[in-house]
Design an enzyme around this catalytic site. Sequence first.
Site, PDB file in Angstrom:
ATOM      1  N   LYS A   1       0.812  -1.162  -0.036  1.00  0.00           N
ATOM      2  CA  LYS A   1       0.042  -0.132   0.078  1.00  0.00           C
ATOM      3  C   LYS A   1       0.797   1.347  -0.084  1.00  0.00           C
ATOM      4  CE  LYS A   1      -4.339  -1.970   1.659  1.00  0.00           C
ATOM      5  NZ  LYS A   1      -5.031  -2.014   2.810  1.00  0.00           N
TER       6      LYS A   1
ATOM      7  N   LYS B   1      -6.219 -10.175  -5.837  1.00  0.00           N
ATOM      8  CA  LYS B   1      -7.202 -10.449  -4.869  1.00  0.00           C
ATOM      9  C   LYS B   1      -8.547  -9.661  -4.982  1.00  0.00           C
ATOM     10  CE  LYS B   1      -7.192  -8.603  -0.858  1.00  0.00           C
ATOM     11  NZ  LYS B   1      -6.831  -7.951   0.398  1.00  0.00           N
TER      12      LYS B   1
ATOM     13  N   LYS C   1     -12.249  -4.321  -2.823  1.00  0.00           N
ATOM     14  CA  LYS C   1     -13.125  -3.028  -3.470  1.00  0.00           C
ATOM     15  C   LYS C   1     -12.134  -1.974  -4.053  1.00  0.00           C
ATOM     16  CE  LYS C   1     -16.256   0.545  -2.502  1.00  0.00           C
ATOM     17  NZ  LYS C   1     -17.369   0.820  -1.986  1.00  0.00           N
TER      18      LYS C   1
END
Length: 327
Positions: free
Chosen positions: A111, A193, A196
């Site tokens: 991230k 994966k 959202k």
Amino acid sequence: MARIFSGIQPSGELHIGNYLGAVKNWVALQHTAESIFCIVDYHAIIAAYEPAQLRIRRHEMALGLLAAGIDPTVSTLFVQSDVPEHTELAWIFNTVTPLGELERQTQFKDKSQRMESVSAGLLNYPILQAADILLYRADRVPVGEDQLQHLELSRVIARRWNAEFAADEAYFPEPQPVLTPTRRIMGLDGQSKMSKSMGNTIGLLETREAIWAKLRPAVTDPKRIKKTDPGTPEVCNIYHLHKAFSPPETVEHVAVQCSTAGWGCIDCKKVLAESMETELVPIRSRAAALREDPARVQSALDAGADKCRALARETIRGVRERMGFDG
Ligand code: AMP
Ligand code: TRP
């Protein structure tokens, strides 16, 4: 008695990834042990967000979880920010967590690479997660595969805090993960994966038509170009979704039809859509009923928060005592 704890971000919608990887297991496990499930809104504010949206998403997530089958008369459902002890314990755990452990977390590495500016919150995210779990001294944590490293860190933190402040009593138990057979669901792109943030999800509450519009173009076995090419089920995401939604006889039939080119991918997807309908219809109809009665959702959360505040206060009392803050 064993205690189960797990958490989910108020991302707005449950999708079939977090449903199959975690929430379906919560629903099953709630009857086997004392269970606490948390909507982790303090985790959700690490990247920029809109306060008004956060309110809506928290409610939507609670509604989705109840619709999925979390029974508030059997288990406890609450919102993290309703129990201030989560952040208090997270601060304390900050002081016993080696920086290197945080920098090694794959989710942080992934991230932080994708973000322009990285907040300290992103780095410390797994400490708050450890606080969530250990505040209730939970021993089992049903999660998807992507959370295993965070759970390992929760065990490291429990061990270090115990060694420092509660040497001969193991005040915090070391929490163990509980996985489902579908511990990692891939997105419709078949590449990453389902999540959202990748925009590759099927929402748990989407209509039959919306689901079909997404399933139809979804990636299958990349080597199967023409309908007459035999496919390899094991490399196909749709086959894995069959394993999650279809009865075993259907899964076997699908594998044969695919590998002998008996069916094309669209035939296979139609059967999957039917199996999904069977599982999702009751969830959708519970969701519709809850939408008519938002007070029912809120009262489940209020009752959950009351119960968790009492449990959390008790744990923190013991922590403060052992760390020299009281008396
Ligand atoms: P999140 O929606 O990211 O807060 O995740 C909630 C729970 O669902 C966690 O236990 C995750 O490990 C699990 N989960 C999320 N996405 C997936 C996925 N694509 N496959 C399997 N489990 C997942
Ligand atoms: N990090 C988890 C996720 O993104 C959510 C989470 C927060 C959690 N606290 C938790 C999961 C405690 C299990 C236990 O999926």
